[in-house]
Design a protein around this motif. Structure first.
Motif, mmCIF file in Angstrom:
data_model
loop_
_atom_site.group_PDB
_atom_site.id
_atom_site.type_symbol
_atom_site.label_atom_id
_atom_site.label_comp_id
_atom_site.label_asym_id
_atom_site.label_seq_id
_atom_site.Cartn_x
_atom_site.Cartn_y
_atom_site.Cartn_z
ATOM 1 N N MET A 20 44.860 26.835 39.507
ATOM 2 C CA MET A 20 43.549 27.037 38.901
ATOM 3 C C MET A 20 43.671 27.665 37.513
ATOM 4 N N THR A 21 44.449 28.738 37.405
ATOM 5 C CA THR A 21 44.577 29.401 36.104
ATOM 6 C C THR A 21 45.328 28.521 35.114
ATOM 7 N N GLY A 22 46.290 27.752 35.604
ATOM 8 C CA GLY A 22 47.018 26.840 34.731
ATOM 9 C C GLY A 22 46.132 25.763 34.137
ATOM 10 N N ALA A 23 45.047 25.454 34.838
ATOM 11 C CA ALA A 23 44.087 24.460 34.355
ATOM 12 C C ALA A 23 42.943 25.099 33.569
ATOM 13 N N GLY A 24 43.057 26.414 33.312
ATOM 14 C CA GLY A 24 42.048 27.086 32.503
ATOM 15 C C GLY A 24 40.887 27.662 33.267
ATOM 16 N N GLU A 25 40.960 27.667 34.613
ATOM 17 C CA GLU A 25 39.882 28.226 35.417
ATOM 18 C C GLU A 25 40.031 29.748 35.518
ATOM 19 N N LYS A 26 38.925 30.449 35.555
ATOM 20 C CA LYS A 26 38.926 31.901 35.706
ATOM 21 C C LYS A 26 38.836 32.235 37.190
ATOM 22 N N VAL A 27 39.734 33.107 37.681
ATOM 23 C CA VAL A 27 39.767 33.408 39.113
ATOM 24 C C VAL A 27 39.911 34.907 39.343
ATOM 25 N N VAL A 28 39.492 35.330 40.527
ATOM 26 C CA VAL A 28 39.760 36.664 41.037
ATOM 27 C C VAL A 28 40.245 36.483 42.476
ATOM 28 N N ALA A 29 41.274 37.246 42.865
ATOM 29 C CA ALA A 29 41.862 37.111 44.198
ATOM 30 C C ALA A 29 41.419 38.267 45.092
ATOM 31 N N LEU A 30 41.119 37.925 46.342
ATOM 32 C CA LEU A 30 40.841 38.922 47.386
ATOM 33 C C LEU A 30 41.877 38.738 48.479
ATOM 34 N N ASP A 31 42.527 39.830 48.892
ATOM 35 C CA ASP A 31 43.560 39.718 49.920
ATOM 36 C C ASP A 31 43.711 41.070 50.600
ATOM 37 N N ASP A 32 43.828 41.064 51.938
ATOM 38 C CA ASP A 32 44.036 42.337 52.635
ATOM 39 C C ASP A 32 45.516 42.732 52.655
ATOM 40 N N LEU A 33 46.375 41.858 52.119
ATOM 41 C CA LEU A 33 47.819 42.092 51.989
ATOM 42 C C LEU A 33 48.529 42.240 53.330
ATOM 43 N N SER A 34 47.923 41.731 54.404
ATOM 44 C CA SER A 34 48.626 41.701 55.687
ATOM 45 C C SER A 34 49.774 40.698 55.639
ATOM 46 N N VAL A 48 41.782 42.184 44.306
ATOM 47 C CA VAL A 48 41.009 43.175 45.052
ATOM 48 C C VAL A 48 41.571 43.217 46.470
ATOM 49 N N ARG A 49 41.991 44.398 46.903
ATOM 50 C CA ARG A 49 42.491 44.515 48.279
ATOM 51 C C ARG A 49 41.294 44.684 49.205
ATOM 52 N N GLY A 50 41.134 43.739 50.104
ATOM 53 C CA GLY A 50 40.000 43.786 51.017
ATOM 54 C C GLY A 50 39.997 42.592 51.940
ATOM 55 N N SER A 51 39.126 42.643 52.933
ATOM 56 C CA SER A 51 39.050 41.633 53.974
ATOM 57 C C SER A 51 37.726 40.880 53.884
ATOM 58 N N SER A 52 37.754 39.629 54.316
ATOM 59 C CA SER A 52 36.514 38.860 54.376
ATOM 60 C C SER A 52 35.584 39.375 55.474
ATOM 61 N N LEU A 53 36.080 40.292 56.300
ATOM 62 C CA LEU A 53 35.227 40.929 57.305
ATOM 63 C C LEU A 53 34.405 42.082 56.716
ATOM 64 N N ASP A 54 34.729 42.498 55.508
ATOM 65 C CA ASP A 54 34.086 43.652 54.880
ATOM 66 C C ASP A 54 32.982 43.175 53.946
ATOM 67 N N GLY A 55 31.760 43.114 54.468
ATOM 68 C CA GLY A 55 30.636 42.609 53.699
ATOM 69 C C GLY A 55 30.369 43.397 52.430
ATOM 70 N N GLY A 56 30.540 44.716 52.484
ATOM 71 C CA GLY A 56 30.303 45.541 51.312
ATOM 72 C C GLY A 56 31.253 45.214 50.177
ATOM 73 N N THR A 57 32.539 45.079 50.505
ATOM 74 C CA THR A 57 33.525 44.718 49.486
ATOM 75 C C THR A 57 33.233 43.342 48.918
ATOM 76 N N LEU A 58 32.869 42.413 49.777
ATOM 77 C CA LEU A 58 32.566 41.062 49.308
ATOM 78 C C LEU A 58 31.402 41.066 48.324
ATOM 79 N N LYS A 59 30.334 41.755 48.654
ATOM 80 C CA LYS A 59 29.174 41.794 47.762
ATOM 81 C C LYS A 59 29.540 42.410 46.417
ATOM 82 N N ARG A 60 30.355 43.474 46.460
ATOM 83 C CA ARG A 60 30.758 44.129 45.216
ATOM 84 C C ARG A 60 31.609 43.199 44.353
ATOM 85 N N VAL A 61 32.571 42.518 44.957
ATOM 86 C CA VAL A 61 33.446 41.627 44.204
ATOM 87 C C VAL A 61 32.655 40.469 43.600
ATOM 88 N N LEU A 62 31.775 39.877 44.385
ATOM 89 C CA LEU A 62 30.995 38.743 43.884
ATOM 90 C C LEU A 62 30.127 39.152 42.702
#
Length: 326
Positions: A20-34, A48-62
């Motif tokens: 994605m970045t190689g094609a010029g797209e802007k991205v942000v990564a979310l991962d709990d690093l498990s 951003v270190r976090g889980s898709s189960l964490d609604g608060g983190t998701l709303k903040r990142v978006l």
């Protein structure tokens, strides 16, 4: 456009980030690093270190990153583990997806790509698996992926989200050695692990109704898979008129386990004969994709060969083995 890539520090996720970045797209990564590794990501990609189960983190990142599209790769993906821990798989794979879709809908995001799996098909006795082949998963992992597809499509209809579900077949290889798969769960690293420990590779069953008696699979280079994600994202960015697409991602060519082990021997120089052990429960004799829809609707076709997959994976394996010895 800014794309959120969940599981972005994982084996496949990091390849998607780079495509994605190689094609010029802007991205942000979310991962709990498990399972993710931060070092796989380019320095200029926010993690951003976090889980898709964490609604608060998701709303903040978006909100903070003004995300306009999502590529959802984060999931647990080991079949045997899913059999032993089905509730965990449903909670994380389906529950996490539901939480993410709620946040996406609330944020007004209208583009969503879901990483599904050929495991949704189960054990179809057909020469080529098309997207119309009936889905009948045979383990909890496959069930969670099929349920995830249902949920993605339902949320898309309810909230006006254009969606794409990508059904991966067997992934191998590395675009760069540092991005290689470090887990010993898939066949290529499993064979590498055996050879590294001076043990012969294993074949589980050589009496299947296939040309050489071993299971036949469709193997795809992870870099090709990453480019398929880019193609799906671009289609949604351009205003996909269908808004609800399901696509197989494979090469459309079958390779037997014995043929794959032969290719590994040619690359590594270790050509010892494999040990044949009894069949494993649930292994289908053949699972090969029809890749016609991906070519027609995404303009995408896998380009890399099995030898390229094995060679790139071996270079990555050697790099990580050398690092572990230091």
């Amino acid at each position: 456009m800014t794309w959120l890539i969940t599981g972005g520090a994982g084996y496949i996720g990091a390849h998607v980030v780079r495509a994605m970045t190689g094609a010029g797209e802007k991205v942000v990564a979310l991962d709990d690093l498990s399972a993710g590794v931060p070092g796989r990501l380019p320095a200029d990609v926010p993690l951003v270190r976090g889980s898709s189960l964490d609604g608060g983190t998701l709303k903040r990142v978006l909100a903070e990153h003004e995300v306009t599209g999502v590529l959802h790769l984060a999931a647990r993906k080991q079949v045997a583990e899913s059999v032993a821990q089905p509730t965990r798989y449903y909670r994380e794979n389906v529950g996490g997806l539901a939480t993410l879709l709620d946040a996406v809908a609330e944020a007004g995001i209208r583009r969503f790509v879901f990483s599904s799996s050929a495991a949704v098909y189960g054990d179809p006795r057909v020469d080529l698996i098309t997207e119309e082949t009936p889905c009948a998963p045979v383990n909890p992992y496959g069930e969670t992926k099929l349920a995830g597809e249902w949920l993605v499509r339902a949320a898309g209809r309810a909230h006006g989200i254009a969606t794409t579900c990508l059904r991966y077949f067997n992934v191998a290889g590395a675009a760069a050695p540092e991005l290689a798969d470090t887990g010993v769960f898939n066949i290529v690293p499993m064979v590498f692990d055996r050879l590294t420990r001076d043990e012969a590779p294993r074949i589980f069953g050589d009496d299947y109704p296939t040309p050489d008696g071993t299971c036949v699979r469709d193997y795809i280079h992870v870099a090709d898979l990453a480019e398929a994600h880019l193609a799906a994202a671009r289609r949604l960015s351009d205003g996909d008129p269908a808004g609800d697409l399901t696509v197989n991602i494979g090469r459309g060519e079958g390779v037997s386990v014995r043929e794959l082990i032969t290719a590994i021997g040619e690359v590594t120089g270790d050509t010892r004969a494999p040990l044949v052990e009894p069949r494993r429960p649930g292994d289908a004799p053949r699972a090969v994709a029809s890749a016609a829809r991906a070519s027609e609707l995404l303009g995408w076709t896998a380009r890399r060969s099995v030898h390229e997959m094995v060679g790139s994976a071996w270079r990555g394996w050697q790099l990580h083995q050398a690092a572990d010895r230091r």
